[in-house]
Design an enzyme around this catalytic site. Structure first.
Site, short mmCIF file in Angstrom:
data_model
loop_
_atom_site.label_atom_id
_atom_site.label_comp_id
_atom_site.label_asym_id
_atom_site.label_seq_id
_atom_site.Cartn_x
_atom_site.Cartn_y
_atom_site.Cartn_z
N GLN A 55 45.32 40.20 39.71
CA GLN A 55 44.20 39.40 40.20
C GLN A 55 44.37 38.96 41.66
O GLN A 55 43.40 38.56 42.29
CB GLN A 55 44.00 38.18 39.30
CG GLN A 55 43.50 38.56 37.92
CD GLN A 55 43.35 37.35 37.00
OE1 GLN A 55 44.32 36.94 36.37
NE2 GLN A 55 42.16 36.78 36.92
N HIS A 63 50.43 40.77 32.36
CA HIS A 63 49.13 40.10 32.45
C HIS A 63 48.08 41.19 32.68
O HIS A 63 47.35 41.17 33.66
CB HIS A 63 49.15 39.04 33.56
CG HIS A 63 48.07 38.00 33.46
ND1 HIS A 63 48.34 36.65 33.47
CD2 HIS A 63 46.73 38.10 33.36
CE1 HIS A 63 47.19 35.96 33.40
NE2 HIS A 63 46.20 36.83 33.32
N GLU A 77 48.33 35.89 26.81
CA GLU A 77 47.15 35.90 25.95
C GLU A 77 47.01 37.15 25.08
O GLU A 77 46.14 38.00 25.32
CB GLU A 77 45.88 35.73 26.81
CG GLU A 77 45.90 34.45 27.63
CD GLU A 77 44.58 34.15 28.33
OE1 GLU A 77 43.78 35.08 28.49
OE2 GLU A 77 44.36 32.99 28.69
N GLU A 132 47.44 27.27 31.15
CA GLU A 132 46.23 27.50 31.96
C GLU A 132 45.15 26.53 31.54
O GLU A 132 44.93 26.31 30.34
CB GLU A 132 45.65 28.92 31.75
CG GLU A 132 46.38 30.01 32.49
CD GLU A 132 45.74 31.38 32.27
OE1 GLU A 132 44.52 31.48 32.02
OE2 GLU A 132 46.49 32.37 32.35
N TRP A 150 38.47 39.75 36.65
CA TRP A 150 38.35 40.86 35.72
C TRP A 150 36.94 41.47 35.73
O TRP A 150 36.43 41.78 36.80
CB TRP A 150 38.79 40.40 34.32
CG TRP A 150 40.18 39.79 34.36
CD1 TRP A 150 40.52 38.48 34.17
CD2 TRP A 150 41.42 40.47 34.67
NE1 TRP A 150 41.87 38.31 34.33
CE2 TRP A 150 42.45 39.51 34.62
CE3 TRP A 150 41.76 41.80 34.96
CZ2 TRP A 150 43.79 39.82 34.87
CZ3 TRP A 150 43.09 42.11 35.20
CH2 TRP A 150 44.07 41.13 35.14
C1 PNW Z 1 42.36 33.92 31.14
N1 PNW Z 1 37.42 35.29 27.07
O1 PNW Z 1 41.53 34.94 30.70
C2 PNW Z 1 43.40 34.69 31.93
O2 PNW Z 1 44.74 34.42 31.64
C3 PNW Z 1 43.15 34.77 33.40
O3 PNW Z 1 43.60 35.99 33.88
C4 PNW Z 1 41.70 34.55 33.70
O4 PNW Z 1 41.39 34.69 35.05
C5 PNW Z 1 41.33 33.15 33.21
O5 PNW Z 1 41.61 32.98 31.83
C6 PNW Z 1 39.87 32.78 33.42
O6 PNW Z 1 39.03 33.66 32.72
C7 PNW Z 1 40.53 34.93 29.80
O7 PNW Z 1 36.50 36.11 27.29
C8 PNW Z 1 39.48 35.80 30.02
O8 PNW Z 1 37.41 34.61 26.02
C9 PNW Z 1 38.46 35.91 29.13
C10 PNW Z 1 38.48 35.16 27.96
C11 PNW Z 1 39.53 34.29 27.71
C12 PNW Z 1 40.55 34.18 28.63
#
Ligand code: PNW
Length: 440
Positions: A22, A122, A167, A351, A405
């Site tokens: 990222q 990640h 995650e 986070e 993303w």
């Molecule tokens: C987390 N969802 O991602 C990640 O650890 C990070 O890379 C990201 O930038 C951040 O949260 C903010 O989005 C997620 O769709 C991305 O449920 C998507 C989901 C959950 C967590």
């Protein structure tokens, strides 16, 4: 901000988080191709085909970025390493230039008195490994253990803490069932296998690092509070099922050696044979558990065979991600995790944060909504601590605006604004507010 450091226990740690794909920029310095380069290049996956090729150019600007971490007064910096930068093919030859980068990055943190908190994966899987099935292939646990050994033999002696995988839900379910992240599959069998293999890989990495004599090892899991959209028994069942797949599967595997029955109803037929035998590895003891938390969803029955849920519009105020702001959810997860899964094990919020449009006016970015979001969630942190939850730290996502993303560069999560043309960094009002809070 309403809060200040002195409102928290003396040794409570504050940090901020980023991830390699990222922010670093990719595709140079000997790094191999990743599944996110491929996914972003395929129509329909990512807004405007944006990818991490340049991102924040952190690879060349890490000194400046770490100055921002230390000037704010953070104790810790949570970063990740790109597997394909270290091992361009995912297996075999090591890219010395890539490993050197993480070595320099580590020392640059230590020089500034910042505690390095590493994540090994990640999400930017090396493309050659995806060609061999990626997370659907059981062998990924050994590929990942080998990569872990290469990286941690070099920098493991200087890490404050390490988590193998960021995650697991996103790695497995979001990417193999919902199709929103790379590799973009919508396949229950692929998803079930990934749900299991991601935990097996986690366990093998922990075992590998123990073998190197390392300590302070943990896991980082993401949580989303699920409430039924109405009072019907169907909606409650759907919300429970959502909770089982999203929030309980991974904690269940790692801390209890079992998967939730409600999730197994649909997933068990698709799990790899002999899956129960893997729990001794999956349950490799941890030193801490990290929770990533952002939002709540309202869940209704989908009227489809399985999984029988869909999320619906909620009544709460939302962020620029369209995510509901629900600080109680953080309190709920901290207390529930300690009570039902982790007991006395130290917890971290690894986070928490929010996206907004964050326009730059002159040299200012006014983001009062972000300071308010952080304050509201810190209230939950304090409530949990007051009730005896062994919570040891809180990390804000993210230091910098970065590649969000599938949503590209428009969703800005940073405490620091990044102009993606000039790459100039401008601390936002929330950064200044936080710096003040951390010094008081
Ligand atoms: C987390 N969802 O991602 C990640 O650890 C990070 O890379 C990201 O930038 C951040 O949260 C903010 O989005 C997620 O769709 C991305 O449920 C998507 C989901 C959950 C967590």
């Amino acid at each position: 901000m309403r809060h200040k450091r002195s409102d928290f226990p003396k040794d409570f740690l504050f940090g901020t988080a980023t991830s390699s794909y990222q922010i670093e920029g990719h595709g140079f310095g000997g790094a191999g191709r990743t599944q996110w380069d491929d996914f972003a290049a395929t129509p329909g996956n990512v807004v405007r085909f944006e990818n991490g090729a340049r991102a924040c150019d952190h690879y060349h600007r890490y000194e400046e970025d770490l100055d921002l971490v230390s000037t704010a007064g953070f104790d810790c910096y949570r970063f990740s390493l790109s597997w394909a930068r270290v091992m361009p093919e995912g297996r075999g030859p090591v890219n010395a230039e890539g490993l050197d980068f993480y070595d320099r990055l580590t020392d640059a943190m230590l020089d500034r008195g910042i505690k390095p908190c590493a994540t090994l994966y990640h999400w930017e899987l090396p493309s050659p490994l995806l060609d061999m099935g990626g997370w659907r292939n059981r062998d990924i646990a050994e590929w990942f253990a080998d990569y872990t050994e290469v990286v941690m033999s070099r920098i493991g002696d200087r890490m404050f803490s390490v988590a193998p995988i960021n995650e697991p839900w996103c790695v497995a379910w979001l990417s193999h069932f919902e199709g929103h992240h790379a590799p973009g599959l919508r396949d229950i069998r692929a998803a079930a296998r990934a749900m299991h293999h991601v935990l097996l890989a986690h366990g093998r990495a922990i075992e590998t690092m123990r073998g190197l004599g390392m300590g302070n090892l943990g896991g980082v899991f993401n949580f989303e509070w699920a409430d039924p959209a109405d009072d019907s028994a169907e909606a409650r069942k759907a919300a429970d099922r959502y909770d089982a797949i999203y929030n309980r599967w991974f904690l269940g595997g790692v801390f209890k050696g079992e998967y939730p029955a409600l999730a197994l109803e649909g997933l068990e037929p698709h799990l790899p044979t002999g899956w129960q035998d893997d729990f001794p590895t999956i349950q490799a003891p941890l030193d801490w558990c990290g929770l990533n938390y952002y939002t709540r969803k309202l869940i209704a029955p989908a009227g489809q065979p399985w999984p029988d849920y869909r999320d619906v519009e909620g009544p709460l105020p939302k962020t620029f991600m369209d995510w509901e702001i629900f600080p109680d959810g953080l309190y709920n997860f901290l207390t529930r995790t300690a009570r039902e899964y982790t007991g006395d094990l130290p917890l971290f919020v690894t986070e928490n944060g929010m996206a907004s449009p964050d326009l730059l006016t002159g040299t200012n970015v006014d983001d009062p909504d972000r300071s308010a979001y952080l304050d509201a969630h810190l209230d939950s942190v304090k409530r949990a601590i007051a009730e005896g939850v062994p919570l040891n730290g809180y990390f804000i996502w993210s230091l910098l605006d970065n590649y969000e993303w599938a949503l590209g560069y428009e969703k800005r999560f940073g405490l620091v604004h990044v102009d993606f043309d000039t790459l100039v960094r401008t601390p936002k009002a929330s950064y200044h507010a936080l710096a003040h809070a951390l010094k008081s």
